[in-house]
Design a protein around this motif. Structure first.
Motif, PDB file in Angstrom:
ATOM      1  N   GLU A 196      -2.379  -5.229  -3.820  1.00 59.11           N
ATOM      2  CA  GLU A 196      -1.622  -6.414  -4.226  1.00 59.11           C
ATOM      3  C   GLU A 196      -1.417  -7.363  -3.050  1.00 59.11           C
ATOM      4  O   GLU A 196      -1.524  -8.583  -3.204  1.00 59.11           O
ATOM      5  CB  GLU A 196      -0.262  -6.008  -4.817  1.00 59.11           C
ATOM      6  N   ILE A 197      -1.143  -6.827  -1.885  1.00 56.73           N
ATOM      7  CA  ILE A 197      -0.956  -7.681  -0.701  1.00 56.73           C
ATOM      8  C   ILE A 197      -2.283  -8.320  -0.310  1.00 56.73           C
ATOM      9  O   ILE A 197      -2.362  -9.524  -0.031  1.00 56.73           O
ATOM     10  CB  ILE A 197      -0.381  -6.862   0.478  1.00 56.73           C
ATOM     11  N   GLY A 198      -3.344  -7.523  -0.288  1.00 58.47           N
ATOM     12  CA  GLY A 198      -4.647  -8.042   0.111  1.00 58.47           C
ATOM     13  C   GLY A 198      -5.228  -9.040  -0.860  1.00 58.47           C
ATOM     14  O   GLY A 198      -6.072  -9.867  -0.495  1.00 58.47           O
ATOM     15  N   SER A 199      -4.789  -8.990  -2.121  1.00 57.05           N
ATOM     16  CA  SER A 199      -5.319  -9.900  -3.145  1.00 57.05           C
ATOM     17  C   SER A 199      -4.640 -11.266  -3.110  1.00 57.05           C
ATOM     18  O   SER A 199      -5.066 -12.175  -3.835  1.00 57.05           O
ATOM     19  CB  SER A 199      -5.137  -9.277  -4.538  1.00 57.05           C
ATOM     20  N   HIS A 200      -3.600 -11.409  -2.313  1.00 56.25           N
ATOM     21  CA  HIS A 200      -2.865 -12.675  -2.230  1.00 56.25           C
ATOM     22  C   HIS A 200      -2.862 -13.193  -0.790  1.00 56.25           C
ATOM     23  O   HIS A 200      -2.973 -12.422   0.159  1.00 56.25           O
ATOM     24  CB  HIS A 200      -1.422 -12.487  -2.711  1.00 56.25           C
ATOM     25  N   ASP A 201      -2.715 -14.501  -0.674  1.00 57.18           N
ATOM     26  CA  ASP A 201      -2.597 -15.094   0.658  1.00 57.18           C
ATOM     27  C   ASP A 201      -1.271 -14.720   1.301  1.00 57.18           C
ATOM     28  O   ASP A 201      -1.142 -14.687   2.522  1.00 57.18           O
ATOM     29  CB  ASP A 201      -2.719 -16.621   0.572  1.00 57.18           C
ATOM     30  N   GLY A 202      -0.310 -14.434   0.469  1.00 53.33           N
ATOM     31  CA  GLY A 202       1.006 -14.030   0.940  1.00 53.33           C
ATOM     32  C   GLY A 202       1.843 -13.640  -0.264  1.00 53.33           C
ATOM     33  O   GLY A 202       1.813 -14.318  -1.294  1.00 53.33           O
ATOM     34  N   VAL A 203       2.575 -12.540  -0.158  1.00 56.12           N
ATOM     35  CA  VAL A 203       3.375 -12.080  -1.283  1.00 56.12           C
ATOM     36  C   VAL A 203       4.700 -11.559  -0.741  1.00 56.12           C
ATOM     37  O   VAL A 203       4.761 -11.008   0.363  1.00 56.12           O
ATOM     38  CB  VAL A 203       2.625 -10.977  -2.074  1.00 56.12           C
ATOM     39  N   SER A 204       5.756 -11.736  -1.497  1.00 56.38           N
ATOM     40  CA  SER A 204       7.075 -11.295  -1.049  1.00 56.38           C
ATOM     41  C   SER A 204       7.342  -9.875  -1.523  1.00 56.38           C
ATOM     42  O   SER A 204       6.750  -9.392  -2.496  1.00 56.38           O
ATOM     43  CB  SER A 204       8.162 -12.219  -1.604  1.00 56.38           C
ATOM     44  N   ALA A 205       8.258  -9.199  -0.832  1.00 56.45           N
ATOM     45  CA  ALA A 205       8.647  -7.854  -1.241  1.00 56.45           C
ATOM     46  C   ALA A 205       9.273  -7.876  -2.633  1.00 56.45           C
ATOM     47  O   ALA A 205       9.060  -6.966  -3.437  1.00 56.45           O
ATOM     48  CB  ALA A 205       9.619  -7.261  -0.221  1.00 56.45           C
ATOM     49  N   ALA A 206      10.024  -8.934  -2.929  1.00 56.32           N
ATOM     50  CA  ALA A 206      10.656  -9.045  -4.245  1.00 56.32           C
ATOM     51  C   ALA A 206       9.601  -9.115  -5.346  1.00 56.32           C
ATOM     52  O   ALA A 206       9.757  -8.522  -6.421  1.00 56.32           O
ATOM     53  CB  ALA A 206      11.551 -10.282  -4.292  1.00 56.32           C
ATOM     54  N   ALA A 207       8.511  -9.831  -5.075  1.00 56.17           N
ATOM     55  CA  ALA A 207       7.440  -9.931  -6.071  1.00 56.17           C
ATOM     56  C   ALA A 207       6.768  -8.579  -6.281  1.00 56.17           C
ATOM     57  O   ALA A 207       6.407  -8.216  -7.408  1.00 56.17           O
ATOM     58  CB  ALA A 207       6.414 -10.973  -5.633  1.00 56.17           C
TER      59      ALA A 207
END
Length: 323
Positions: free
Chosen positions: A43-54
């Motif tokens: 999930e982290i690698g699939s996004h440019d940036g992701v929050s812990a809440a997400a």
């Protein structure tokens, strides 16, 4: 099947599939990661940036449990964080170069695992398995969107599918016997043996690489085209494919200079008959028969292509010049 049997069958499938993918192994895909680790890194690698809440929301994880995994990822140099400009209380998580390498390696191993399983299957079985997966998701995932369908020309194997699918469907739905399948095979066989691309055509409706609908136009002689074997699979009902297929037949027949498009159907096929009526077909004859076992009412419908074309022209003219 009772509700209890359905539930037990679903649970049995879940146990099989978790074992099939090795989801319970401590070392997922022979890596140092657990399944949860791999999913979070994906999930982290699939996004440019992701929050812990997400991540907590999308993966339905306990915040404290996720925090411990992220702390370990950070210590191993797999991720880095920065303040979220939209919410200074939160952090944006991205993978490092090392994390990207691990993310991509997990993807390669997962692909290789599935490919190895599919290599053991016979021709057509991987597609059947994936089609079943799509069906499960479409039925159980509220967010799943219906896959778009394409309408294409027939190719090798499609005519055999028409005979198989319609023979099975009408036997199951209406109790028609093998004489109907024999009729479909006869029509389909003649179409292939005498196919004239200048005057005849077959359309196949396809979703996710799986056939879900079909129709033929054949040359009936004396300027008459015949619409044959219209069919839409139950999995694709409600998408308007029947209308699209009939419209394709009408356009083709008119472009090829036919003066009339005729078809034979049975009155219990109400959805198809509604399409024919809206398209301008008129009922010219009907007769009771027992050609396929149960008593039915056969009907012949006809569309005057020259009249329909003139009516369309006058309607367009009237709208353009109302006075």
């Amino acid at each position: 099947m009772s509700n209890l049997s359905l539930i037990e069958t679903a649970r049995d499938f879940n146990r099989f599939y978790t074992n099939f993918l090795g989801l319970l192994n401590k070392a997922y895909l022979d890596t140092p990661f657990t399944l949860t680790d791999a999913r979070i890194l994906f999930e982290i690698g699939s996004h440019d940036g992701v929050s812990a809440a997400a991540l907590v929301r999308d993966l339905q994880l306990d915040p404290a449990y996720l925090s411990r995994i992220l702390k370990r990822f950070r210590a191993e140099g797999l991720i880095e964080t920065s303040p979220d400009p939209a919410d200074l209380r939160s952090q944006v998580i991205i993978v490092t170069d090392r994390g990207r390498e691990q993310f991509e390696e997990l993807g390669r191993r997962a692909n290789a695992q599935i490919a190895a399983r599919f290599d053991r299957l016979a021709t057509g079985e991987p597609e059947a398995a994936v089609s079943a997966m799509h069906t499960i998701r479409a039925l159980l995932d509220p967010a799943a969107k219906p896959a778009p369908a394409i309408i294409r020309a027939h190719r090798a194997g499609d005519i055999g599918w028409i005979v198989q699918s319609q023979g099975r469907f009408y036997a199951e739905e209406y109790g028609w016997d093998l004489r109907f399948e024999a009729l479909v095979a006869e029509v389909a066989g003649k179409f292939l043996a005498n196919f004239d691309p200048a005057k005849e055509y077959c359309w196949i409706a396809e979703r996710r690489g799986v056939n879900v609908g079909s129709v033929l136009v054949t040359n009936g002689g004396d300027g008459i085209a015949k619409l044959r074997l219209l069919y839409v699979d139950k999995s694709a009902r409600g998408l308007g494919l029947g209308k699209l297929l009939v419209d394709a037949c009408i356009r083709f027949s008119r472009e090829k200079g036919y003066r009339e498009l005729s078809l034979w159907t049975n009155d219990m096929l109400e959805t198809a008959r509604a399409i024919y009526v809206k398209a301008g077909f008129r009922l010219v004859s009907e007769e009771r028969h027992c050609m396929f076992g149960p008593q039915a009412n056969g009907q012949t419908w006809v569309l005057d292509l020259e009249f329909a074309a003139s009516q369309k022209f006058h309607l367009i003219w009237k709208r353009s010049f109302p006075n």
